[in-house]
Design a protein around this motif. Structure first.
Motif, short mmCIF file in Angstrom:
data_model
loop_
_atom_site.label_atom_id
_atom_site.label_comp_id
_atom_site.label_asym_id
_atom_site.label_seq_id
_atom_site.Cartn_x
_atom_site.Cartn_y
_atom_site.Cartn_z
N THR A 133 8.37 13.61 -16.81
CA THR A 133 8.73 13.00 -18.09
C THR A 133 10.15 12.48 -17.97
N LEU A 134 10.28 11.22 -17.62
CA LEU A 134 11.60 10.63 -17.40
C LEU A 134 12.37 10.62 -18.72
N GLY A 135 13.63 11.05 -18.62
CA GLY A 135 14.45 11.22 -19.82
C GLY A 135 14.63 12.68 -20.13
N GLN A 136 13.69 13.51 -19.69
CA GLN A 136 13.80 14.95 -19.86
C GLN A 136 14.01 15.66 -18.53
N GLU A 137 13.69 14.99 -17.44
CA GLU A 137 13.84 15.58 -16.11
C GLU A 137 14.07 14.44 -15.11
N PRO A 138 14.69 14.75 -13.96
CA PRO A 138 14.93 13.70 -12.96
C PRO A 138 13.63 13.33 -12.24
N LEU A 139 13.63 12.16 -11.65
CA LEU A 139 12.51 11.76 -10.82
C LEU A 139 12.42 12.67 -9.60
N GLN A 181 9.12 6.55 -25.86
CA GLN A 181 8.70 6.62 -24.47
C GLN A 181 9.92 6.94 -23.61
N VAL A 182 10.34 6.03 -22.77
CA VAL A 182 11.48 6.31 -21.88
C VAL A 182 12.77 5.86 -22.57
N PRO A 183 13.73 6.77 -22.74
CA PRO A 183 15.00 6.38 -23.37
C PRO A 183 15.84 5.52 -22.44
N CYS A 184 16.67 4.69 -23.03
CA CYS A 184 17.56 3.83 -22.24
C CYS A 184 18.47 4.65 -21.33
N SER A 185 18.80 5.86 -21.74
CA SER A 185 19.70 6.70 -20.96
C SER A 185 19.11 7.09 -19.60
N ALA A 186 17.80 6.88 -19.41
CA ALA A 186 17.14 7.24 -18.15
C ALA A 186 17.22 6.14 -17.11
N ILE A 187 17.71 4.96 -17.47
CA ILE A 187 17.73 3.83 -16.53
C ILE A 187 18.53 4.15 -15.26
N PHE A 220 0.80 -1.22 0.00
CA PHE A 220 0.00 0.00 0.00
C PHE A 220 0.83 1.28 0.00
N GLN A 221 2.15 1.18 0.21
CA GLN A 221 3.02 2.35 0.23
C GLN A 221 3.51 2.60 -1.20
N LEU A 222 2.68 3.29 -1.99
CA LEU A 222 2.93 3.41 -3.42
C LEU A 222 3.00 4.87 -3.87
N HIS A 223 4.05 5.19 -4.62
CA HIS A 223 4.16 6.47 -5.30
C HIS A 223 4.15 6.20 -6.80
N GLY A 224 3.63 7.14 -7.57
CA GLY A 224 3.59 6.97 -9.01
C GLY A 224 4.01 8.24 -9.74
N VAL A 225 4.64 8.08 -10.89
CA VAL A 225 4.96 9.21 -11.76
C VAL A 225 4.60 8.84 -13.19
N ASP A 226 4.20 9.85 -13.96
CA ASP A 226 3.90 9.64 -15.38
C ASP A 226 4.04 10.96 -16.10
N GLY A 227 4.30 10.90 -17.40
CA GLY A 227 4.44 12.11 -18.19
C GLY A 227 3.16 12.61 -18.80
N SER A 228 2.06 11.85 -18.64
CA SER A 228 0.78 12.20 -19.24
C SER A 228 -0.20 12.68 -18.17
N PRO A 229 -0.62 13.95 -18.20
CA PRO A 229 -1.62 14.42 -17.24
C PRO A 229 -2.92 13.63 -17.31
N GLY A 230 -3.30 13.21 -18.52
CA GLY A 230 -4.53 12.44 -18.66
C GLY A 230 -4.45 11.09 -17.97
N MET A 231 -3.31 10.43 -18.09
CA MET A 231 -3.13 9.16 -17.40
C MET A 231 -3.11 9.35 -15.89
N LEU A 232 -2.44 10.40 -15.42
CA LEU A 232 -2.40 10.66 -13.98
C LEU A 232 -3.79 10.95 -13.42
N GLU A 233 -4.63 11.59 -14.21
CA GLU A 233 -6.00 11.85 -13.77
C GLU A 233 -6.75 10.54 -13.52
N GLN A 234 -6.56 9.58 -14.42
CA GLN A 234 -7.19 8.27 -14.24
C GLN A 234 -6.60 7.55 -13.03
#
Length: 253
Positions: free
Chosen positions: A119-125, A145-151, A91-105
């Motif tokens: 938006t991972l790959g363009q900014e840090p978590l 979507q997420v570039p390999c460089s963001a791993i 139950f201790q869950l945090h979430g991030v996403d680059g889409s406001p529409g997805m976050l709304e859902q």
């Protein structure tokens, strides 16, 4: 009725296939904003199994009790991974996403303690180093979507000894990305940033969006594409020489 269902599935395949073909990130995020209200029903129609399988893989390896385990769901979408985690007592869950529409859902589901636009790959978590016991990214590792460089950013926010679970498709159109991804994963392992615990190929990942997406030589009449799940453990800060920390044994994979 059957004819209507066939038409509906055909429409879903066309929509999901279109998403796979978008390689520009801005266009991809706009597509996901528009798709968000129908996303869950569409991926259910394609029998998309990655959230459940990835959560199974991760939770079998987590050493701590579920109620104290802090997990980050990267590219969380509408919250399918969170639903699987909560069903297993996490139950201790945090979430991030680059889409406001997805976050709304995802916010409407009420499963996350914290949700952030990122938006991972363009900014840090948006989390300090070494915050999470586990980090997942399910369904976002592909072109556009997420570039390999963001791993490495996933590793940064994972606690020493924590787990990172990743998925990607292995259908023909995603093979070039998968090769680049695995090169990145291997470089991090060679640098002793983490160690691989699992690389789990899955044949029946989701229904193919076209015949061209089915792996050549397969005889699966249902036309599923394949995928793979990776599980890594971040290096401990102070590790006794010659002794590696042990994860829980994995079963049923």
């Amino acid at each position: 009725m059957a004819q209507e269902e066939d038409w509906s599935l055909s429409e879903v395949r066309e929509r999901v296939g279109a998403s796979h073909g978008i390689t520009d990130l801005t266009h991809k995020l706009h597509f996901y904003d528009q798709w968000a209200p129908d996303y869950d029903q569409d991926v259910a129609a394609l029998q998309y199994r990655a959230p459940r399988l990835a959560v199974d893989c991760l939770t079998q390896a987590l050493p701590g009790p579920p109620h104290t385990t802090l997990i980050l769901d990267v590219a969380c979408g509408t919250g399918l991974v969170a639903a699987e985690l909560q069903a297993r007592g996490f139950f201790q869950l945090h979430g991030v996403d680059g889409s406001p529409g997805m976050l709304e859902q995802a916010r409407a589901r009420g499963l996350y303690q914290r949700l952030s636009l990122c938006t991972l790959g363009q900014e840090p978590l948006p989390s300090p180093e070494g915050t999470f016991d586990a980090v997942l990214m399910v369904g976002a590792l592909s072109d556009g979507q997420v570039p390999c460089s963001a791993i490495p950013e996933l590793l940064r926010v994972t606690k020493p000894g924590g787990l990172v679970c990743l998925t990607t498709r292995t259908n023909p159109s995603n093979l070039r990305y998968k090769e680049a991804l695995e090169a990145t994963l291997d470089r991090l392992e060679q640098a002793r940033e983490w160690e691989r615990l699992v690389a789990w190929p899955v044949d029946r990942w989701e229904l193919a969006t076209s015949k061209l997406e089915v792996v050549p030589g397969t005889s699966d009449s249902d036309d599923f594409i394949s995928g793979i799940i990776y599980l890594y453990r971040k290096q401990e800060e102070a590790q006794v020489e010659g002794v590696r920390p042990s994860a829980q044994p994995l079963t049923g994979l």
